[in-house]
Design a protein around this motif. Structure first.
Motif, PDB file in Angstrom:
ATOM      1  N   PRO A  18       0.837  -1.196   0.000  1.00  0.00           N
ATOM      2  CA  PRO A  18       0.000   0.000   0.000  1.00  0.00           C
ATOM      3  C   PRO A  18       0.871   1.245   0.000  1.00  0.00           C
ATOM      4  O   PRO A  18       1.858   1.310   0.724  1.00  0.00           O
ATOM      5  CB  PRO A  18      -0.790  -0.108   1.305  1.00  0.00           C
ATOM      6  N   ALA A  19       0.529   2.213  -0.838  1.00  0.00           N
ATOM      7  CA  ALA A  19       1.295   3.449  -0.893  1.00  0.00           C
ATOM      8  C   ALA A  19       0.795   4.432   0.154  1.00  0.00           C
ATOM      9  O   ALA A  19       1.589   5.061   0.840  1.00  0.00           O
ATOM     10  CB  ALA A  19       1.204   4.057  -2.283  1.00  0.00           C
ATOM     11  N   THR A  20      -0.514   4.586   0.284  1.00  0.00           N
ATOM     12  CA  THR A  20      -1.072   5.509   1.270  1.00  0.00           C
ATOM     13  C   THR A  20      -2.418   4.995   1.754  1.00  0.00           C
ATOM     14  O   THR A  20      -3.104   4.243   1.063  1.00  0.00           O
ATOM     15  CB  THR A  20      -1.296   6.924   0.675  1.00  0.00           C
ATOM     16  N   ALA A  21      -2.771   5.419   2.945  1.00  0.00           N
ATOM     17  CA  ALA A  21      -4.079   5.145   3.525  1.00  0.00           C
ATOM     18  C   ALA A  21      -4.312   6.220   4.565  1.00  0.00           C
ATOM     19  O   ALA A  21      -3.481   6.396   5.457  1.00  0.00           O
ATOM     20  CB  ALA A  21      -4.114   3.766   4.159  1.00  0.00           C
ATOM     21  N   ALA A  22      -5.412   6.951   4.449  1.00  0.00           N
ATOM     22  CA  ALA A  22      -5.609   8.037   5.395  1.00  0.00           C
ATOM     23  C   ALA A  22      -7.039   8.547   5.406  1.00  0.00           C
ATOM     24  O   ALA A  22      -7.725   8.506   4.393  1.00  0.00           O
ATOM     25  CB  ALA A  22      -4.682   9.198   5.042  1.00  0.00           C
ATOM     26  N   GLN A  34      -8.769   8.201   1.797  1.00  0.00           N
ATOM     27  CA  GLN A  34      -8.026   7.946   0.571  1.00  0.00           C
ATOM     28  C   GLN A  34      -7.100   6.752   0.765  1.00  0.00           C
ATOM     29  O   GLN A  34      -6.472   6.620   1.817  1.00  0.00           O
ATOM     30  CB  GLN A  34      -7.220   9.174   0.182  1.00  0.00           C
ATOM     31  N   HIS A  35      -7.039   5.913  -0.258  1.00  0.00           N
ATOM     32  CA  HIS A  35      -6.148   4.752  -0.262  1.00  0.00           C
ATOM     33  C   HIS A  35      -5.512   4.643  -1.634  1.00  0.00           C
ATOM     34  O   HIS A  35      -6.143   4.989  -2.639  1.00  0.00           O
ATOM     35  CB  HIS A  35      -6.929   3.462   0.019  1.00  0.00           C
ATOM     36  N   SER A  36      -4.294   4.141  -1.669  1.00  0.00           N
ATOM     37  CA  SER A  36      -3.688   3.836  -2.964  1.00  0.00           C
ATOM     38  C   SER A  36      -2.814   2.606  -2.817  1.00  0.00           C
ATOM     39  O   SER A  36      -2.277   2.334  -1.740  1.00  0.00           O
ATOM     40  CB  SER A  36      -2.893   5.023  -3.514  1.00  0.00           C
ATOM     41  N   VAL A  37      -2.745   1.861  -3.892  1.00  0.00           N
ATOM     42  CA  VAL A  37      -1.895   0.674  -3.945  1.00  0.00           C
ATOM     43  C   VAL A  37      -1.139   0.690  -5.260  1.00  0.00           C
ATOM     44  O   VAL A  37      -1.622   1.208  -6.266  1.00  0.00           O
ATOM     45  CB  VAL A  37      -2.704  -0.646  -3.820  1.00  0.00           C
ATOM     46  N   ASN A  38       0.054   0.121  -5.235  1.00  0.00           N
ATOM     47  CA  ASN A  38       0.838  -0.046  -6.451  1.00  0.00           C
ATOM     48  C   ASN A  38       0.727  -1.495  -6.872  1.00  0.00           C
ATOM     49  O   ASN A  38       0.893  -2.400  -6.050  1.00  0.00           O
ATOM     50  CB  ASN A  38       2.296   0.344  -6.213  1.00  0.00           C
ATOM     51  N   THR A 133       1.053  -0.153 -12.143  1.00  0.00           N
ATOM     52  CA  THR A 133      -0.041   0.808 -12.026  1.00  0.00           C
ATOM     53  C   THR A 133      -0.221   1.238 -10.582  1.00  0.00           C
ATOM     54  O   THR A 133      -0.209   0.406  -9.676  1.00  0.00           O
ATOM     55  CB  THR A 133      -1.369   0.172 -12.500  1.00  0.00           C
ATOM     56  N   LYS A 134      -0.409   2.529 -10.381  1.00  0.00           N
ATOM     57  CA  LYS A 134      -0.822   3.048  -9.080  1.00  0.00           C
ATOM     58  C   LYS A 134      -2.330   3.245  -9.157  1.00  0.00           C
ATOM     59  O   LYS A 134      -2.828   3.925 -10.050  1.00  0.00           O
ATOM     60  CB  LYS A 134      -0.138   4.374  -8.762  1.00  0.00           C
ATOM     61  N   VAL A 135      -3.050   2.626  -8.229  1.00  0.00           N
ATOM     62  CA  VAL A 135      -4.503   2.773  -8.155  1.00  0.00           C
ATOM     63  C   VAL A 135      -4.818   3.577  -6.909  1.00  0.00           C
ATOM     64  O   VAL A 135      -4.461   3.177  -5.796  1.00  0.00           O
ATOM     65  CB  VAL A 135      -5.222   1.409  -8.115  1.00  0.00           C
ATOM     66  N   SER A 136      -5.458   4.736  -7.108  1.00  0.00           N
ATOM     67  CA  SER A 136      -5.818   5.620  -6.003  1.00  0.00           C
ATOM     68  C   SER A 136      -7.326   5.677  -5.876  1.00  0.00           C
ATOM     69  O   SER A 136      -8.027   5.868  -6.867  1.00  0.00           O
ATOM     70  CB  SER A 136      -5.294   7.035  -6.245  1.00  0.00           C
TER      71      SER A 136
END
Length: 180
Positions: A18-22, A34-38, A133-136
Motif C-alpha cells: 500500500p502506498a497511502t491510507a488516510a 483515501q487509499h492507494s496501492v501499487n 499501475t498506481k490505483v488511487s
C-alpha cells in the motif's frame, strides 16, 4: 552484492505494498478517506480486475454475506449492485464517469450510510508507473449521519483499506480470489 540482491528480491513486494491510507478530513457532516496501492500489472489489467468486484470484495462487507453476488458494470449509469435472495437487491453505488483504464467515478453511500441522509463520491484513478499501475481511491461522503460523519470516517477508512488490500492481491494474482 548481497544487499543489492536482497533489494531486488524485495522490489516486487514493495511495488505491491500500500502506498497511502488516510482519513484526509472528517467533520460532523462529512469526511474523506483515501487509499492507494501499487500493482505490478499494466493499467488495463488493473482496471479489469477492479471491475471484477465480486472476486475481491470481502464477504463480511456485503448484505448477502457472499461477495460473489456483487457486480460492477463499468459504463455510465452502470451499477455496483448486489443480488439478494427472493429477488431482492442493493444498489451500492452508480457509475457516473468512466475513462477505461484511467478513471472511474461512482456515486452512492456504502454500507450503513445507505440508511443515513448522506451522499458519497468514490473516485478511482489508474496511473501508469514504472513496473505497473498506481490505483488511487478517494471516497468523500457528505450529509447528515446520526452520531456524526466524523465517527464513521475511521470505520469506513478501515473497511476500504481492507478492500484495497484484497483488490491488490486479486489483481496481482491475475484474477484469483484473495486468501485474506
Amino acid at each position: 552484492m548481497r544487499i543489492s540482491a536482497s533489494i531486488l528480491c524485495m522490489a516486487p513486494m514493495l511495488a505491491a505494498a500500500p502506498a497511502t491510507a488516510a482519513v484526509l478530513s472528517a467533520g460532523d457532516h462529512g469526511f474523506e478517506v483515501q487509499h492507494s496501492v501499487n500493482l505490478v500489472v499494466p493499467p488495463a489489467e488493473a482496471y479489469s480486475a477492479f471491475a471484477q468486484i465480486g472476486g475481491w470484495w470481502d464477504n463480511q462487507h456485503s448484505y448477502s454475506g457472499e461477495a460473489k453476488r456483487l457486480t460492477l458494470n463499468l459504463r455510465p449509469g452502470g451499477c455496483f449492485c448486489e443480488t439478494l435472495d427472493d429477488g431482492g437487491g442493493v444498489e451500492h453505488m452508480r457509475v457516473a464517469y468512466v475513462q477505461p483504464g484511467e478513471r472511474v467515478v461512482l456515486t452512492g453511500s456504502l454500507g450503513p450510510m445507505l440508511y443515513e441522509a448522506t451522499s458519497g463520491v468514490m473516485d478511482v484513478k489508474f496511473e501508469r508507473i514504472a513496473g505497473g499501475t498506481k490505483v488511487s481511491l478517494s471516497y468523500r461522503v457528505a450529509g447528515f449521519a446520526k452520531g456524526g460523519a466524523a465517527a464513521m470516517a475511521p470505520v469506513v477508512d478501515q473497511v476500504l483499506g481492507t478492500q484495497m488490500k484484497r483488490y491488490r492481491s486479486f489483481a496481482a494474482a491475475g484474477g484469483e480470489k484473495p486468501k485474506l
